[in-house]
Design a protein around this motif. Structure first.
Motif, PDB file in Angstrom:
ATOM      1  N   LEU A  81       0.826  -1.204   0.000  1.00 24.50           N
ATOM      2  CA  LEU A  81       0.000   0.000   0.000  1.00 24.50           C
ATOM      3  C   LEU A  81       0.864   1.259   0.000  1.00 24.50           C
ATOM      4  N   MET A  82       1.952   1.225   0.731  1.00 25.68           N
ATOM      5  CA  MET A  82       2.854   2.370   0.762  1.00 25.68           C
ATOM      6  C   MET A  82       3.574   2.528  -0.576  1.00 25.68           C
ATOM      7  N   ALA A  83       3.931   1.398  -1.189  1.00 25.66           N
ATOM      8  CA  ALA A  83       4.584   1.454  -2.499  1.00 25.66           C
ATOM      9  C   ALA A  83       3.622   1.968  -3.565  1.00 25.66           C
ATOM     10  N   CYS A  84       2.341   1.591  -3.466  1.00 24.48           N
ATOM     11  CA  CYS A  84       1.345   2.110  -4.417  1.00 24.48           C
ATOM     12  C   CYS A  84       1.269   3.626  -4.341  1.00 24.48           C
ATOM     13  N   ALA A  85       1.366   4.165  -3.133  1.00 22.46           N
ATOM     14  CA  ALA A  85       1.302   5.613  -2.956  1.00 22.46           C
ATOM     15  C   ALA A  85       2.545   6.297  -3.513  1.00 22.46           C
ATOM     16  N   LEU A  86       3.693   5.754  -3.241  1.00 20.23           N
ATOM     17  CA  LEU A  86       4.935   6.420  -3.636  1.00 20.23           C
ATOM     18  C   LEU A  86       5.291   6.199  -5.099  1.00 20.23           C
ATOM     19  N   LYS A  87       5.000   5.003  -5.620  1.00 23.10           N
ATOM     20  CA  LYS A  87       5.483   4.647  -6.961  1.00 23.10           C
ATOM     21  C   LYS A  87       4.372   4.313  -7.949  1.00 23.10           C
ATOM     22  N   GLY A  88       3.155   4.125  -7.464  1.00 19.78           N
ATOM     23  CA  GLY A  88       2.067   3.744  -8.358  1.00 19.78           C
ATOM     24  C   GLY A  88       1.740   4.833  -9.362  1.00 19.78           C
ATOM     25  N   VAL A  89       1.392   4.425 -10.560  1.00 22.42           N
ATOM     26  CA  VAL A  89       1.031   5.355 -11.627  1.00 22.42           C
ATOM     27  C   VAL A  89      -0.472   5.608 -11.568  1.00 22.42           C
ATOM     28  N   PRO A  90      -0.919   6.867 -11.477  1.00 17.52           N
ATOM     29  CA  PRO A  90      -2.351   7.138 -11.448  1.00 17.52           C
ATOM     30  C   PRO A  90      -3.080   6.500 -12.629  1.00 17.52           C
ATOM     31  N   GLY A  91      -4.224   5.900 -12.315  1.00 19.06           N
ATOM     32  CA  GLY A  91      -5.017   5.209 -13.321  1.00 19.06           C
ATOM     33  C   GLY A  91      -4.709   3.731 -13.431  1.00 19.06           C
ATOM     34  N   GLU A  92      -3.631   3.282 -12.801  1.00 22.86           N
ATOM     35  CA  GLU A  92      -3.213   1.880 -12.911  1.00 22.86           C
ATOM     36  C   GLU A  92      -3.695   1.056 -11.721  1.00 22.86           C
ATOM     37  N   ALA A  93      -3.758  -0.272 -11.920  1.00 19.17           N
ATOM     38  CA  ALA A  93      -4.090  -1.223 -10.869  1.00 19.17           C
ATOM     39  C   ALA A  93      -2.871  -2.098 -10.601  1.00 19.17           C
ATOM     40  N   TYR A  94      -2.704  -2.476  -9.327  1.00 22.09           N
ATOM     41  CA  TYR A  94      -1.570  -3.314  -8.929  1.00 22.09           C
ATOM     42  C   TYR A  94      -2.055  -4.430  -8.012  1.00 22.09           C
ATOM     43  N   ASN A  95      -1.697  -5.659  -8.339  1.00 25.47           N
ATOM     44  CA  ASN A  95      -2.006  -6.786  -7.462  1.00 25.47           C
ATOM     45  C   ASN A  95      -1.055  -6.792  -6.275  1.00 25.47           C
TER      46      ASN A  95
END
Length: 351
Positions: A243-257
């Protein structure tokens, strides 16, 4: 992770199982201020950490007065609130709609006007995307086709939450990232926490804490479909890092398992829990649940590994051992929460 040092953060559902573990990790990462929103529908006040940096707003995020009290400037937000879980949503679809769908729409609309917001991470559901099969399972990628036929209002509302987030993202106002959960387990999941939600699953929640509690009491573990159903079990500490990695590195509009990529049958889980607790009772074999067509599933973490640098590292034996230890140490708390429902459910064997 140190990227949250001094930041203003928002965690909706922050007193829940996942939310409280996330808040703890964010504090350790140097968060400047965390606004925690929770209505304690399925959580307990004991999970709210006593820290000067934590500000609690009690109530549903669907309430206008709660939305009005949110900080005007927020750097990162996580939307983890939900109507827990599949069985409760089947018993009361309208309550699920009020607590899963309306909450997401109103929060995303409110956050779309926050200029300082770098990312909002939504707790999406891997179960809503996975193929419905009792045959050979294939790891579910993020771009798997989504069926219009779902097993529960819960999975429907989780998909609608993704759609609303996508809508506000495409309008250019919301930096929205989808974190697709698998089956999370670990310390902090309190059986019976919160209000009665219409079914025994108010107490008997996800399979791992239920099995651990029953095994500690020497009970036979109930195995639907003789335990041949499978899931991807991810330890809560790993999920929080995701969850922290999604915030820092996730690309807006994308989904991550946020997944381990490992398929574990419920029979294998039960055997591991019995070993960890010393339970010798034979399994209670039962037929498959009549509503659940998603017999076998697990997630594909390749994209998260590649783009977020995320990998679940906790082996299930170690995760179960840590969860058993936490449960042993918190039996009094768990029994207190369970006791609130004793008038509706026979819990005399445990209280």
């Amino acid at each position: 992770m140190t990227g949250f040092s001094g930041m203003s953060l928002l965690v909706v559902g922050g007193a829940g199982f996942v939310g409280s573990n996330l808040v703890r990790a964010l504090l350790a990462a140097g968060a400047g201020e965390i606004t925690l929103v929770d209505n304690f529908l399925s959580s307990d006040r004991s999970a709210v950490l006593e820290d000067a940096r934590v500000k609690l707003i009690e109530g549903s995020i669907a309430e206008d007065e709660v939305l009005a009290r949110l900080p005007q400037a927020t750097d990162y937000a996580w939307h983890l609130a939900c109507y827990h879980g599949n069985q409760s949503s089947i018993a009361d679809p309208l309550a699920d709609h009020a607590n899963n769908t309306i909450t997401s729409l109103k929060l995303f609309q409110r956050l779309s006007g926050v200029k300082s917001l770098r990312k909002v991470v939504y707790a999406a559901a891997g179960c809503a995307v996975a193929e419905k099969t009792y045959g050979e399972a294939v790891a579910t990628p993020e771009d798997a086709p989504v069926s219009l036929f779902q097993d529960s209002p819960y999975s429907i509302s989780k998909l609608v939450g993704e759609m609303y987030g996508n809508y506000f993202f495409t309008r250019g106002q919301l930096p929205f990232v989808k974190a697709r959960f698998q089956n999370v387990y670990g310390p902090g999941e309190i059986l019976g926490a919160g209000a009665w939600r219409g079914t025994p699953h108010t107490v008997w929640r996800n399979v791992t804490p239920t099995f651990i509690f029953k095994a500690l009491h020497g009970e036979a573990l109930p195995l639907d479909n003789a335990g041949q159903t499978s899931r991807d079990f991810i330890f809560v500490d790993d999920l929080v890092r995701g969850l922290m990695a999604c915030a820092l590195k996730g690309v807006p509009g994308e989904a991550y398992n946020l997944a381990t990529g490992r398929e574990v049958t419920i029979l294998e889980l039960a055997d591991a829990i019995n070993r960890a607790t010393g339970n010798t009772a034979p399994h209670d074999l039962r037929p498959a649940r009549d509503w659940d067509r998603s017999g076998r599933r697990f997630g594909d973490p390749s994209k998260s590994r590649r783009e977020l640098g995320f990998e679940a590292t906790t082996q299930i034996e170690d995760g179960i051992a840590r969860t058993v230890a936490w449960t042993r140490a918190n039996l009094r708390l768990i029994r207190r929460c369970m006791a609130a429902h004793a008038a509706r459910l026979d819990l005399s064997a445990y209280l």
